[in-house]
Design a protein around this motif. Structure first.
Motif, mmCIF file in Angstrom:
data_model
loop_
_atom_site.group_PDB
_atom_site.id
_atom_site.type_symbol
_atom_site.label_atom_id
_atom_site.label_comp_id
_atom_site.label_asym_id
_atom_site.label_seq_id
_atom_site.Cartn_x
_atom_site.Cartn_y
_atom_site.Cartn_z
ATOM 1 N N ARG A 52 24.392 11.096 82.606
ATOM 2 C CA ARG A 52 24.396 9.986 83.574
ATOM 3 C C ARG A 52 24.150 10.503 84.970
ATOM 4 N NH1 ARG A 52 30.402 8.744 82.135
ATOM 5 N NH2 ARG A 52 30.260 11.018 82.048
ATOM 6 N N ASP A 57 39.216 5.482 62.452
ATOM 7 C CA ASP A 57 40.626 5.872 62.329
ATOM 8 C C ASP A 57 41.476 4.690 61.874
ATOM 9 O OD1 ASP A 57 39.892 8.370 62.945
ATOM 10 O OD2 ASP A 57 40.820 8.466 64.922
ATOM 11 N N GLN A 70 27.111 1.369 74.509
ATOM 12 C CA GLN A 70 27.002 1.849 75.890
ATOM 13 C C GLN A 70 26.038 3.029 75.989
ATOM 14 O OE1 GLN A 70 31.497 1.920 76.771
ATOM 15 N NE2 GLN A 70 30.613 1.119 78.661
ATOM 16 N N ASP A 120 29.938 1.299 70.837
ATOM 17 C CA ASP A 120 29.988 0.058 71.617
ATOM 18 C C ASP A 120 28.711 -0.277 72.370
ATOM 19 O OD1 ASP A 120 30.096 2.062 73.446
ATOM 20 O OD2 ASP A 120 32.104 1.610 74.170
ATOM 21 N N LYS A 123 37.269 14.889 75.037
ATOM 22 C CA LYS A 123 36.170 15.617 75.664
ATOM 23 C C LYS A 123 35.531 16.620 74.731
ATOM 24 C CE LYS A 123 36.720 13.162 79.099
ATOM 25 N NZ LYS A 123 35.816 12.002 79.100
ATOM 26 N N ARG A 165 29.869 -2.538 77.845
ATOM 27 C CA ARG A 165 30.357 -2.921 76.541
ATOM 28 C C ARG A 165 30.078 -4.388 76.267
ATOM 29 N NH1 ARG A 165 34.227 -1.518 72.835
ATOM 30 N NH2 ARG A 165 34.777 0.670 73.083
ATOM 31 N N GLU A 168 36.068 -1.564 66.450
ATOM 32 C CA GLU A 168 34.707 -1.879 66.883
ATOM 33 C C GLU A 168 34.010 -2.792 65.877
ATOM 34 O OE1 GLU A 168 33.683 -0.935 69.747
ATOM 35 O OE2 GLU A 168 34.689 0.948 70.261
ATOM 36 N N SER A 190 37.638 -0.657 76.000
ATOM 37 C CA SER A 190 37.687 0.805 76.054
ATOM 38 C C SER A 190 39.045 1.319 75.588
ATOM 39 C CB SER A 190 37.424 1.276 77.482
ATOM 40 O OG SER A 190 37.725 2.650 77.582
ATOM 41 N N LYS A 191 39.029 2.477 74.952
ATOM 42 C CA LYS A 191 40.288 3.083 74.497
ATOM 43 C C LYS A 191 40.737 4.187 75.441
ATOM 44 C CE LYS A 191 38.850 0.746 71.096
ATOM 45 N NZ LYS A 191 37.479 0.229 70.948
ATOM 46 N N ASP A 244 28.648 6.644 70.914
ATOM 47 C CA ASP A 244 29.683 5.611 70.883
ATOM 48 C C ASP A 244 29.189 4.393 70.113
ATOM 49 O OD1 ASP A 244 31.145 7.293 72.403
ATOM 50 O OD2 ASP A 244 31.091 6.081 74.236
ATOM 51 N N ARG A 302 44.608 9.931 64.813
ATOM 52 C CA ARG A 302 43.922 9.248 65.888
ATOM 53 C C ARG A 302 43.285 10.286 66.778
ATOM 54 N NH1 ARG A 302 44.357 4.440 68.665
ATOM 55 N NH2 ARG A 302 42.666 5.293 69.884
ATOM 56 N N MET A 350 31.092 15.542 80.772
ATOM 57 C CA MET A 350 32.023 14.539 80.246
ATOM 58 C C MET A 350 31.309 13.489 79.410
ATOM 59 S SD MET A 350 34.814 15.416 81.468
ATOM 60 C CE MET A 350 35.097 16.715 82.602
ATOM 61 N N PRO A 375 31.970 7.552 66.144
ATOM 62 C CA PRO A 375 33.415 7.363 66.054
ATOM 63 C C PRO A 375 33.745 5.909 66.354
ATOM 64 C CG PRO A 375 32.863 8.352 68.163
ATOM 65 C CD PRO A 375 31.582 8.258 67.383
HETATM 66 N N1 GDD Z 1 37.619 7.354 65.304
HETATM 67 C C1 GDD Z 1 38.021 7.133 66.571
HETATM 68 N N2 GDD Z 1 39.309 7.450 66.917
HETATM 69 N N3 GDD Z 1 37.167 6.609 67.461
HETATM 70 C C2 GDD Z 1 37.601 6.385 68.725
HETATM 71 C C3 GDD Z 1 38.916 6.679 69.142
HETATM 72 C C4 GDD Z 1 39.807 7.247 68.171
HETATM 73 O O1 GDD Z 1 40.972 7.535 68.435
HETATM 74 N N4 GDD Z 1 39.028 6.336 70.463
HETATM 75 C C5 GDD Z 1 37.835 5.854 70.828
HETATM 76 N N5 GDD Z 1 36.977 5.859 69.779
HETATM 77 C C6 GDD Z 1 35.562 5.409 69.737
HETATM 78 C C7 GDD Z 1 35.362 4.016 70.244
HETATM 79 O O2 GDD Z 1 35.492 3.069 69.209
HETATM 80 C C8 GDD Z 1 33.941 4.091 70.771
HETATM 81 O O3 GDD Z 1 32.997 3.952 69.751
HETATM 82 C C9 GDD Z 1 33.848 5.510 71.302
HETATM 83 O O4 GDD Z 1 34.850 6.246 70.625
HETATM 84 C C10 GDD Z 1 34.064 5.588 72.805
HETATM 85 O O5 GDD Z 1 35.306 4.999 73.132
HETATM 86 P P1 GDD Z 1 35.493 4.031 74.370
HETATM 87 O O6 GDD Z 1 36.884 3.569 74.354
HETATM 88 O O7 GDD Z 1 34.408 2.998 74.402
HETATM 89 O O8 GDD Z 1 35.316 5.051 75.561
HETATM 90 P P2 GDD Z 1 34.687 4.820 76.972
HETATM 91 O O9 GDD Z 1 33.481 3.971 76.941
HETATM 92 O O10 GDD Z 1 35.775 4.388 77.890
HETATM 93 O O11 GDD Z 1 34.278 6.329 77.303
HETATM 94 C C11 GDD Z 1 33.012 6.821 76.953
HETATM 95 O O12 GDD Z 1 32.425 7.363 78.060
HETATM 96 C C12 GDD Z 1 33.039 8.540 78.570
HETATM 97 C C13 GDD Z 1 32.283 9.004 79.750
HETATM 98 O O13 GDD Z 1 32.734 8.391 80.873
HETATM 99 C C14 GDD Z 1 33.094 7.883 75.846
HETATM 100 O O14 GDD Z 1 31.779 8.186 75.435
HETATM 101 C C15 GDD Z 1 33.731 9.158 76.326
HETATM 102 O O15 GDD Z 1 33.605 10.159 75.309
HETATM 103 C C16 GDD Z 1 33.025 9.624 77.551
HETATM 104 O O16 GDD Z 1 33.661 10.764 78.051
#
Ligand code: GDD
Ligand code: MN
Length: 376
Positions: free
Chosen positions: A136, A56, A111, A109, A197, A222, A29, A227-228, A107, A85, A173, A25
């Motif tokens: 983790r 998106d 990570q 990014d 989730k 990252r 990025e 982060s989103k 992801d 979204r 999570m 997703p």
């Molecule tokens: N298509 C799409 N639409 N992708 C999205 C959206 C969206 O609305 N929001 C976020 N993403 C994508 C980001 O581009 C990235 O590749 C991935 O989803 C994770 O988003 P981050 O914004 O990097 O999330 P994070 O690093 O804070 O959270 C991660 O870790 C969490 C665990 O603590 C994610 O893996 C979470 O799913 C996870 O719960």
């Protein structure tokens, strides 16, 4: 390859049946797309794989970068979604569009640790599990890149999920996992497209029917972009827990809508009071002023909170507001009508009042989700 796993289409580049689809997703990025692709290519040598980026409609044009990549490597695909979204929804769409018997979600990014993918795939292909989670919170895994606040929130949400939804794994999570596509497809119709989730949703929806294994990984930091996850993600999380606890009987959206409605009552009385007392308007004018004020604030709050994933913008706000006024006016008629007929049967004022209010909020909710915040 295991008998239980369906034969997959042949990968044009390797001539082998495809074994693994990686769903990525993305939202804003663009600088991570190629880096991740290179890492996947290196980590997955000897495996017939494909990568599906689900974007998106990122303002930074992530989909352009993916499409250029797809033009030179047929293993790469881009799904570009417009007017939608949400991380969970994007993952679901990507998995359903995948063609291999096993699908990973990862992801963009960097990570997540792509070098764990072959191990995860081996566990699925040997039929040792239906779902492998990159964790983790087991021995050997870590999330060192988290700040204190994020780590605390993650821990809290994890323990809430485990207790309330009876989930037994250490890291429900996590956003990093691999699942057999056939198992996922059985669950897909019941999954929520809102929120972050997806893994938690998959495990809760399966109600013990999936064999889950965790393997440790280190959640990295990252490199590009940001982060989103924002504070509203907490709301999404509560909504998911609520929906799963009540088997989808209660939706967070409806509760938020009703909550906003009760704030509206306070706003109404405040407006009425100000108009009567400070402006010295006649009662009918004051009452109308209170009502319009309450409808307007309800609309804005709902647009900000209840429907933030479908938030109206620009001229859409004005159109939405006008339709909302209309919906609420009819809702008021329904409210008074129901209250009146209940009161006729049983002259208990609070019972009639409550029945009317419930009718009003259900009507307003149902109709405004059809005409104001309709899904495009
Ligand atoms: N298509 C799409 N639409 N992708 C999205 C959206 C969206 O609305 N929001 C976020 N993403 C994508 C980001 O581009 C990235 O590749 C991935 O989803 C994770 O988003 P981050 O914004 O990097 O999330 P994070 O690093 O804070 O959270 C991660 O870790 C969490 C665990 O603590 C994610 O893996 C979470 O799913 C996870 O719960
Ligand atoms: Mn991230």
């Amino acid at each position: 390859m295991n008998e239980a796993i369906r034969p997959a289409p042949v990968d044009p580049s390797t001539g082998m049946p495809r074994q693994l689809s990686v769903v990525v997703p993305t939202f804003n990025e663009r600088d991570n797309v190629v880096a991740l692709y290179r890492k996947l290519s290196a980590a997955l040598t000897g495996i017939a794989w494909e990568a599906i980026y689900v974007d998106d409609n990122s303002p930074d044009g992530t989909f352009d970068v993916v499409r250029k990549l797809a033009a030179i490597d047929p293993r790469v695909r881009c799904i570009r979604r417009i007017g939608r979204r949400g991380l969970s929804g994007a993952c679901i769409e990507g998995i359903l569009a995948s063609s291999a018997p096993c699908t990973a979600v990862m992801d963009a990014d960097l990570q997540h640790d792509e070098t764990r993918l072959p191990k995860m795939l081996a566990l699925l292909e040997s039929d040792a599990a239906d779902l492998v989670v990159g964790s983790r919170y087991i021995e050997g895994g870590s999330a060192d890149s988290f700040d204190k606040q994020r780590a605390g929130f993650s821990m809290l949400a994890t323990s809430v999920a485990k207790r309330l939804l009876h989930i037994e794994i250490a890291d429900p999570m996590s956003g990093f996992f691999m699942i057999r596509r056939d198992r996922f497809e059985q669950l897909a119709p019941e999954l929520s497209i809102q929120g972050f989730k997806i893994l938690l949703d998959v495990i809760a929806t399966a109600r013990g029917a999936l064999r889950v294994t965790e393997i440790p990984f280190t959640f990295g930091s990252r490199l590009h972009g940001e982060s989103k996850l924002d504070s509203m993600v907490a709301l999404d999380f509560l909504g998911l827990v609520l929906a799963k606890l009540t088997r989808d009987a209660v939706s967070l959206r409806f509760l938020l809508f009703a909550l906003v409605g009760s704030v509206g009552v306070v706003v109404h009385f405040a407006g009425l009071f100000v108009a009567l007392d400070a402006l010295r308007w006649p009662f009918p004018h004051s009452q109308a002023f209170g009502a319009v004020l309450a409808m307007t604030s309800n609309f804005l709050l709902n647009n900000f909170l209840t429907y933030r994933d479908q938030r109206l913008k620009g001229i859409g706000i004005l159109r939405g507001l006008l339709v909302f006024y209309l919906v609420c006016s009819v809702g008021l008629l329904a409210n008074v009508g129901v209250a009146f007929s209940v009161y006729n049967q049983e002259p208990i004022w609070w019972l009639a009042g409550a029945a009317g209010a419930l009718m009003g909020v259900v009507w307003n909710y149902a109709v405004s989700s059809l005409f104001v915040w309709r899904r495009r």
